[in-house]
Design an enzyme around this catalytic site. Structure first.
Site, PDB file in Angstrom:
ATOM      1  N   LEU A 176       0.880  -1.200   0.070  1.00 49.05           N
ATOM      2  CA  LEU A 176      -0.193  -0.032   0.244  1.00 49.05           C
ATOM      3  C   LEU A 176       0.881   1.211  -0.095  1.00 49.05           C
ATOM      4  CD1 LEU A 176      -2.575  -1.311   2.582  1.00 49.05           C
ATOM      5  CD2 LEU A 176      -2.670  -1.552   0.247  1.00 49.05           C
ATOM      6  N   PRO A 177       0.463   2.304  -0.055  1.00 46.28           N
ATOM      7  CA  PRO A 177       1.380   3.692  -0.296  1.00 46.28           C
ATOM      8  C   PRO A 177       2.045   3.904   0.958  1.00 46.28           C
ATOM      9  CG  PRO A 177      -0.937   4.158  -1.123  1.00 46.28           C
ATOM     10  CD  PRO A 177      -1.078   2.810  -0.485  1.00 46.28           C
ATOM     11  N   LYS A 221      15.358   1.254   2.933  1.00 46.89           N
ATOM     12  CA  LYS A 221      14.588   1.757   1.746  1.00 46.89           C
ATOM     13  C   LYS A 221      14.695   3.323   1.657  1.00 46.89           C
ATOM     14  CE  LYS A 221      11.502   1.703  -1.669  1.00 46.89           C
ATOM     15  NZ  LYS A 221      12.061   1.446  -2.893  1.00 46.89           N
ATOM     16  N   LYS A 234       6.978  10.996  -0.056  1.00 46.19           N
ATOM     17  CA  LYS A 234       6.833  10.144   1.041  1.00 46.19           C
ATOM     18  C   LYS A 234       8.198   9.742   1.700  1.00 46.19           C
ATOM     19  CE  LYS A 234       5.448   6.173   0.467  1.00 46.19           C
ATOM     20  NZ  LYS A 234       6.048   4.917   0.428  1.00 46.19           N
TER      21      LYS A 234
HETATM   22  P1  NDP Z   1      -0.133   2.890  -6.302  1.00 42.23           P
HETATM   23  O1  NDP Z   1      -0.731   4.170  -6.051  1.00 42.23           O
HETATM   24  O2  NDP Z   1       0.077   2.477  -8.112  1.00 42.23           O
HETATM   25  O3  NDP Z   1      -1.052   1.713  -5.790  1.00 42.23           O
HETATM   26  C1  NDP Z   1      -1.497   1.846  -4.435  1.00 42.23           C
HETATM   27  C2  NDP Z   1      -2.161   0.690  -4.081  1.00 42.23           C
HETATM   28  O4  NDP Z   1      -2.561   0.754  -2.610  1.00 42.23           O
HETATM   29  C3  NDP Z   1      -3.579   0.515  -4.721  1.00 42.23           C
HETATM   30  O5  NDP Z   1      -3.870  -0.931  -4.754  1.00 42.23           O
HETATM   31  C4  NDP Z   1      -4.613   1.414  -4.050  1.00 42.23           C
HETATM   32  O6  NDP Z   1      -5.882   0.821  -4.146  1.00 42.23           O
HETATM   33  C5  NDP Z   1      -4.165   0.683  -2.464  1.00 42.23           C
HETATM   34  N1  NDP Z   1      -4.624   1.839  -1.594  1.00 42.23           N
HETATM   35  C6  NDP Z   1      -4.308   3.211  -1.567  1.00 42.23           C
HETATM   36  N2  NDP Z   1      -4.984   4.000  -0.453  1.00 42.23           N
HETATM   37  C7  NDP Z   1      -5.594   2.891   0.313  1.00 42.23           C
HETATM   38  C8  NDP Z   1      -6.372   2.860   1.420  1.00 42.23           C
HETATM   39  N3  NDP Z   1      -6.440   3.989   1.859  1.00 42.23           N
HETATM   40  N4  NDP Z   1      -6.750   1.719   1.671  1.00 42.23           N
HETATM   41  C9  NDP Z   1      -6.566   0.375   0.945  1.00 42.23           C
HETATM   42  N5  NDP Z   1      -5.931   0.496   0.034  1.00 42.23           N
HETATM   43  C10 NDP Z   1      -5.385   1.658  -0.609  1.00 42.23           C
HETATM   44  O7  NDP Z   1       1.210   2.673  -5.487  1.00 42.23           O
HETATM   45  P2  NDP Z   1       2.535   1.543  -6.055  1.00 42.23           P
HETATM   46  O8  NDP Z   1       1.994   0.223  -6.170  1.00 42.23           O
HETATM   47  O9  NDP Z   1       3.417   2.139  -6.936  1.00 42.23           O
HETATM   48  O10 NDP Z   1       3.289   1.540  -4.543  1.00 42.23           O
HETATM   49  C11 NDP Z   1       2.962   0.690  -3.580  1.00 42.23           C
HETATM   50  C12 NDP Z   1       4.136   0.745  -2.392  1.00 42.23           C
HETATM   51  O11 NDP Z   1       5.120   0.289  -3.049  1.00 42.23           O
HETATM   52  C13 NDP Z   1       4.452   2.182  -1.975  1.00 42.23           C
HETATM   53  O12 NDP Z   1       4.801   2.132  -0.711  1.00 42.23           O
HETATM   54  C14 NDP Z   1       5.676   2.641  -2.892  1.00 42.23           C
HETATM   55  O13 NDP Z   1       6.409   3.560  -2.431  1.00 42.23           O
HETATM   56  C15 NDP Z   1       6.473   1.193  -3.140  1.00 42.23           C
HETATM   57  N6  NDP Z   1       7.075   0.984  -4.282  1.00 42.23           N
HETATM   58  C16 NDP Z   1       6.617   1.424  -5.456  1.00 42.23           C
HETATM   59  C17 NDP Z   1       7.171   1.318  -6.645  1.00 42.23           C
HETATM   60  C18 NDP Z   1       7.048   1.517  -8.079  1.00 42.23           C
HETATM   61  O14 NDP Z   1       7.914   1.413  -8.951  1.00 42.23           O
HETATM   62  N7  NDP Z   1       5.847   1.817  -8.203  1.00 42.23           N
HETATM   63  C19 NDP Z   1       8.816   0.684  -6.513  1.00 42.23           C
HETATM   64  C20 NDP Z   1       9.208   0.187  -5.239  1.00 42.23           C
HETATM   65  C21 NDP Z   1       8.295   0.630  -4.169  1.00 42.23           C
HETATM   66  P3  NDP Z   1      -6.688   1.589  -5.258  1.00 42.23           P
HETATM   67  O15 NDP Z   1      -6.722   0.446  -6.430  1.00 42.23           O
HETATM   68  O16 NDP Z   1      -7.990   1.538  -4.973  1.00 42.23           O
HETATM   69  O17 NDP Z   1      -6.343   3.093  -5.580  1.00 42.23           O
END
Ligand code: NDP
Length: 297
Positions: free
Chosen positions: A66-67, A172, A241
């Site tokens: 999650l974020p 990280k 963040k």
């Molecule tokens: P996204 O914004 O693409 O996805 C976020 C996910 O979290 C979605 O499934 C979203 O659901 C869900 N979400 C958001 N808010 C809530 C909430 N309040 N309750 C429940 N579910 C929620 O983010 P990423 O996949 O890119 O990133 C996820 C994590 O991984 C973060 O911590 C990021 O820093 C880390 N990361 C990301 C990388 C990347 O290249 N993208 C690389 C390495 C780490 P919904 O579909 O409903 O919006």
């Protein structure tokens, strides 16, 4: 078969979960926006859970991506929350790039149910997730890591125990501070060179054969800025963040970190100007707009 519950099918969660949608894993998924989970289930055959509790019920391993740690903690409570479905003794792996303090609090709450928690943020981007070559930074004890290893190996190549719970998050965050600092510094440099009439691709070619090179110069700017492609794979909001976590971590440890703090502040400005959906590499656009000059050729 190991039964895995995966929550958070975002940009990085989805390609991670795809590796777990085949034997020896049996996968159920939950996502806040249910349509994404339904599409994933239709593509892979994974069971689509109706709530976090439903996802956790009967699972051997629960994974969240999650974020922030805040969203992870918010999924624990309530009739539909993870704690309502999770069995004693389950393994909880959090792949969120979280913050150490909240991870420690979550670990404490779960240990009251004999659930072992590990922070396991990843690096390597969406392409690394697709290829199953992510670096996984683990915060746990050794026994928990060994339990988690078969799951982590499905999507990770370099799996490192960084220390107790919260240590993976901390490593990280420091990595992300370096990423943010490199993006900001290279943006300033290439905009200046472009404004002075020096070709940015020529300058990158020189830098990439010199001591200032980094993943940002060798890969990100070459593939995304010079081409003006700017694919949206990792949100600027998430990088802001992360760097804020690094600044906070330094403060908690009483280490003066003016550079990390400044870049966290600058990225907050960039996030405000470019919006919640902008990619992290789009940060360069803010400096371009301040300078009245785009990075060119
Ligand atoms: P996204 O914004 O693409 O996805 C976020 C996910 O979290 C979605 O499934 C979203 O659901 C869900 N979400 C958001 N808010 C809530 C909430 N309040 N309750 C429940 N579910 C929620 O983010 P990423 O996949 O890119 O990133 C996820 C994590 O991984 C973060 O911590 C990021 O820093 C880390 N990361 C990301 C990388 C990347 O290249 N993208 C690389 C390495 C780490 P919904 O579909 O409903 O919006």
């Amino acid at each position: 078969m190991t039964s895995v519950a995966f929550l958070g099918l975002g940009a990085i969660g989805t390609p991670i979960a795809l590796h777990l949608a085949k034997p020896p894993f049996s996968l159920r998924v939950w996502n806040r926006t249910a349509e994404r989970a339904r599409a994933f289930g239709a593509e892979t055959g994974a069971r689509v859970a109706t709530s976090p509790a439903d996802a956790a019920r009967g699972a051997d391993v629960v994974i969240t991506c999650l974020p922030t740690s805040r969203e992870v903690e918010s999924l624990l409570d309530g009739d539909d929350g993870l704690l309502a479905g999770i069995a004693d003794g389950v393994l909880f792996i959090d792949c969120t790039s979280g913050d150490p303090a909240t991870s420690k609090r979550i670990a404490g709450r779960l240990s009251a149910r004999s659930v072992a928690f590990m922070d396991a943020p990843v690096s390597g981007g969406v392409s690394g997730a697709q290829q199953g070559t992510l670096t996984v930074m683990c915060g746990a004890d050794e026994a928990t890591l060994e339990r988690a290893r078969p799951v982590l190996e499905a999507f990770g190549k370099k799996i490192v125990l960084c220390g107790p719970v919260g240590s993976g998050d901390a490593v990280k965050a420091v990595n992300q501070a370096l990423l943010g600092i490199h993006i900001w510094a290279l943006s300033e440099g290439l905009v200046s060179l472009s404004k002075a009439g020096v070709s940015a691709s020529l300058a990158l070619d020189v830098i990439n054969a010199s001591s200032g090179r980094s993943n940002v110069s060798q890969n990100l700017f070459t593939e995304r800025v010079i081409t003006r492609a700017f694919p949206r794979t990792f949100k600027l909001a998430l990088m802001e963040k992360d760097v804020t976590i690094a600044a906070e971590f330094a403060r908690e440890n009483r280490v003066p970190s003016p550079l990390t703090q400044t870049v966290a502040d600058l990225l907050r400005v960039a996030r405000g100007a470019l919006g919640e959906e902008a990619d992290h590499v789009e940060t360069v656009k803010l400096i371009e707009s301040w300078a009245g000059c785009e990075v060119s050729g």
